[in-house]
Design an enzyme around this catalytic site. Structure first.
Site, PDB file in Angstrom:
ATOM      1  N   GLY A  60       0.779  -1.229   0.000  1.00 24.51           N
ATOM      2  CA  GLY A  60       0.000   0.000   0.000  1.00 24.51           C
ATOM      3  C   GLY A  60       0.811   1.280   0.000  1.00 24.51           C
ATOM      4  O   GLY A  60       0.364   2.300   0.537  1.00 24.51           O
ATOM      5  N   SER A  61       1.978   1.275  -0.642  1.00 23.44           N
ATOM      6  CA  SER A  61       2.753   2.529  -0.656  1.00 23.44           C
ATOM      7  C   SER A  61       2.057   3.597  -1.492  1.00 23.44           C
ATOM      8  O   SER A  61       2.055   4.775  -1.130  1.00 23.44           O
ATOM      9  CB  SER A  61       4.185   2.286  -1.145  1.00 23.44           C
ATOM     10  OG  SER A  61       4.240   2.025  -2.525  1.00 23.44           O
ATOM     11  N   ASN A  62       1.427   3.200  -2.593  1.00 24.35           N
ATOM     12  CA  ASN A  62       0.650   4.185  -3.367  1.00 24.35           C
ATOM     13  C   ASN A  62      -0.562   4.673  -2.569  1.00 24.35           C
ATOM     14  O   ASN A  62      -0.874   5.862  -2.571  1.00 24.35           O
ATOM     15  CB  ASN A  62       0.209   3.582  -4.703  1.00 24.35           C
ATOM     16  CG  ASN A  62       1.304   3.654  -5.745  1.00 24.35           C
ATOM     17  OD1 ASN A  62       1.613   4.717  -6.269  1.00 24.35           O
ATOM     18  ND2 ASN A  62       1.927   2.510  -6.036  1.00 24.35           N
ATOM     19  N   ARG A  69      -6.287  -8.118  -8.679  1.00 28.48           N
ATOM     20  CA  ARG A  69      -7.399  -8.977  -9.061  1.00 28.48           C
ATOM     21  C   ARG A  69      -7.952  -8.497 -10.388  1.00 28.48           C
ATOM     22  O   ARG A  69      -8.164  -7.298 -10.586  1.00 28.48           O
ATOM     23  CB  ARG A  69      -8.545  -8.882  -8.042  1.00 28.48           C
ATOM     24  CG  ARG A  69      -8.276  -9.549  -6.733  1.00 28.48           C
ATOM     25  CD  ARG A  69      -8.322 -11.048  -6.805  1.00 28.48           C
ATOM     26  NE  ARG A  69      -9.611 -11.599  -7.208  1.00 28.48           N
ATOM     27  CZ  ARG A  69      -9.790 -12.885  -7.470  1.00 28.48           C
ATOM     28  NH1 ARG A  69      -8.785 -13.733  -7.387  1.00 28.48           N
ATOM     29  NH2 ARG A  69     -10.979 -13.335  -7.828  1.00 28.48           N
ATOM     30  N   VAL A  94       8.959   5.459  -7.456  1.00 33.39           N
ATOM     31  CA  VAL A  94       9.131   6.875  -7.087  1.00 33.39           C
ATOM     32  C   VAL A  94       8.203   7.742  -7.935  1.00 33.39           C
ATOM     33  O   VAL A  94       7.561   8.668  -7.430  1.00 33.39           O
ATOM     34  CB  VAL A  94      10.610   7.306  -7.280  1.00 33.39           C
ATOM     35  CG1 VAL A  94      10.757   8.818  -7.132  1.00 33.39           C
ATOM     36  CG2 VAL A  94      11.512   6.576  -6.299  1.00 33.39           C
ATOM     37  N   ASN A 143      -6.901   3.195 -12.034  1.00 31.83           N
ATOM     38  CA  ASN A 143      -5.880   2.205 -11.673  1.00 31.83           C
ATOM     39  C   ASN A 143      -4.501   2.780 -11.979  1.00 31.83           C
ATOM     40  O   ASN A 143      -4.354   3.570 -12.926  1.00 31.83           O
ATOM     41  CB  ASN A 143      -6.093   0.935 -12.513  1.00 31.83           C
ATOM     42  CG  ASN A 143      -5.033  -0.124 -12.254  1.00 31.83           C
ATOM     43  OD1 ASN A 143      -4.723  -0.442 -11.101  1.00 31.83           O
ATOM     44  ND2 ASN A 143      -4.452  -0.671 -13.317  1.00 31.83           N
ATOM     45  N   HIS A 157      -0.802   1.473 -13.144  1.00 27.32           N
ATOM     46  CA  HIS A 157      -0.163   0.309 -13.734  1.00 27.32           C
ATOM     47  C   HIS A 157       1.318   0.619 -13.973  1.00 27.32           C
ATOM     48  O   HIS A 157       1.643   1.699 -14.494  1.00 27.32           O
ATOM     49  CB  HIS A 157      -0.841  -0.052 -15.062  1.00 27.32           C
ATOM     50  CG  HIS A 157      -0.225  -1.251 -15.713  1.00 27.32           C
ATOM     51  ND1 HIS A 157      -0.435  -2.526 -15.248  1.00 27.32           N
ATOM     52  CD2 HIS A 157       0.629  -1.361 -16.762  1.00 27.32           C
ATOM     53  CE1 HIS A 157       0.256  -3.379 -16.001  1.00 27.32           C
ATOM     54  NE2 HIS A 157       0.909  -2.700 -16.926  1.00 27.32           N
TER      55      HIS A 157
HETATM   56  C1  GAR Z   1       2.703  -0.802  -7.780  1.00 25.02           C
HETATM   57  O1  GAR Z   1       3.941  -0.812  -8.449  1.00 25.02           O
HETATM   58  C2  GAR Z   1       1.565  -0.803  -8.781  1.00 25.02           C
HETATM   59  O2  GAR Z   1       1.823  -0.059  -9.936  1.00 25.02           O
HETATM   60  C3  GAR Z   1       1.457  -2.260  -9.091  1.00 25.02           C
HETATM   61  O3  GAR Z   1       1.650  -2.912  -7.871  1.00 25.02           O
HETATM   62  C4  GAR Z   1       2.494  -2.110  -7.034  1.00 25.02           C
HETATM   63  C5  GAR Z   1       1.809  -1.916  -5.694  1.00 25.02           C
HETATM   64  O4  GAR Z   1       2.662  -1.319  -4.770  1.00 25.02           O
HETATM   65  N1  GAR Z   1       0.199  -2.582  -9.683  1.00 25.02           N
HETATM   66  C6  GAR Z   1       0.002  -3.555 -10.568  1.00 25.02           C
HETATM   67  O5  GAR Z   1       0.886  -4.274 -10.964  1.00 25.02           O
HETATM   68  C7  GAR Z   1      -1.423  -3.683 -11.037  1.00 25.02           C
HETATM   69  N2  GAR Z   1      -1.545  -4.750 -11.988  1.00 25.02           N
HETATM   70  P1  GAR Z   1       2.062  -0.626  -3.463  1.00 25.02           P
HETATM   71  O6  GAR Z   1       1.176  -1.666  -2.777  1.00 25.02           O
HETATM   72  O7  GAR Z   1       3.272  -0.325  -2.632  1.00 25.02           O
HETATM   73  O8  GAR Z   1       1.311   0.581  -3.868  1.00 25.02           O
END
Ligand code: GAR
Length: 198
Positions: A12-14, A91, A172, A107, A109
């Site tokens: 969950g950093s984003n 998912r 980043v 989303n 990506h």
């Molecule tokens: C992120 O890099 C995001 O772009 C990617 O998962 C990571 C989640 O990191 N998403 C996908 O690959 C979606 N198909 P986070 O939990 O630290 O935000």
């Protein structure tokens, strides 16, 4: 003030960057739900520590994809979000579900779409020999990693990059891009942002 729900599967950093933006006022919105499809998602405790309502909806408890999506839909109806942010939500959603929220779900990506839809984007970017890579925030439609592009951020790919170093560089930029896009959407603008380190 817009109501925002965030769907996660991992650390969950984003998600944290989006919560930061809402707390600091850079994003004119309030978080109404952080939901994970995995019981061990580290982001759930981080959201709860900030007093954001959380819910865990383990997809393994549902026999069919449609059943999980129905439960997800019910949870979202309860939370009444204006905007749903997928932030590392791993998912695939059914077309019936995406149709219900199309125009209100975005989303992030980890590639420059339409390149490298799906998984292992950083490894595939290195294998393809691209000199520029990055991330995309887009509207969610029935097609995987498709839909209107609201913003992209770029990073250079250097000869010494590994999937891990490239992922770190892209992350980043994800942390800059996602709050910037959400801020625009919450101000009722249709974003088309271009950020980057290139
Ligand atoms: C992120 O890099 C995001 O772009 C990617 O998962 C990571 C989640 O990191 N998403 C996908 O690959 C979606 N198909 P986070 O939990 O630290 O935000």
């Amino acid at each position: 003030v817009k109501r925002v729900a965030i769907l996660i599967s991992g650390g969950g950093s984003n998600m944290l960057r989006l919560l930061d933006g809402m707390r600091d006022g850079a994003i004119d919105a309030q978080p109404v739900l952080v939901l994970s499809n995995k019981v061990d998602a580290g982001g759930i405790a981080k959201a709860a520590a900030r007093d954001v309502p959380t819910k865990v909806l383990p997809h393994v408890d549902y026999a069919k994809r449609e059943d999980f999506d129905a439960a997800l839909h019910d949870a979202l109806i309860d939370a009444r979000p204006d905007i749903i942010c997928l932030a590392g939500f791993m998912r695939i959603l059914t077309p019936g579900f995406t149709a219900k929220w199309e125009g209100r779900m975005i989303n992030i990506h980890p590639s420059l779409l339409p390149l490298f839809r799906g998984l292992h984007t950083h490894r595939r970017a290195i294998e393809a020999g691209v000199a520029v890579h990055g991330c995309t925030v887009h509207g969610v439609t029935a097609e995987l990693d498709d839909g209107p592009i609201y913003g992209q951020a770029t990073v250079p790919v250097t000869p010494d990059d590994t999937p891990e170093t490239l992922a770190a560089k892209v992350l980043v930029q994800e942390h800059r891009l996602y709050p910037a896009v959400l801020s625009e959407l919450c101000a009722d603008r249709v974003p088309r942002l271009s950020l980057g380190a290139v």
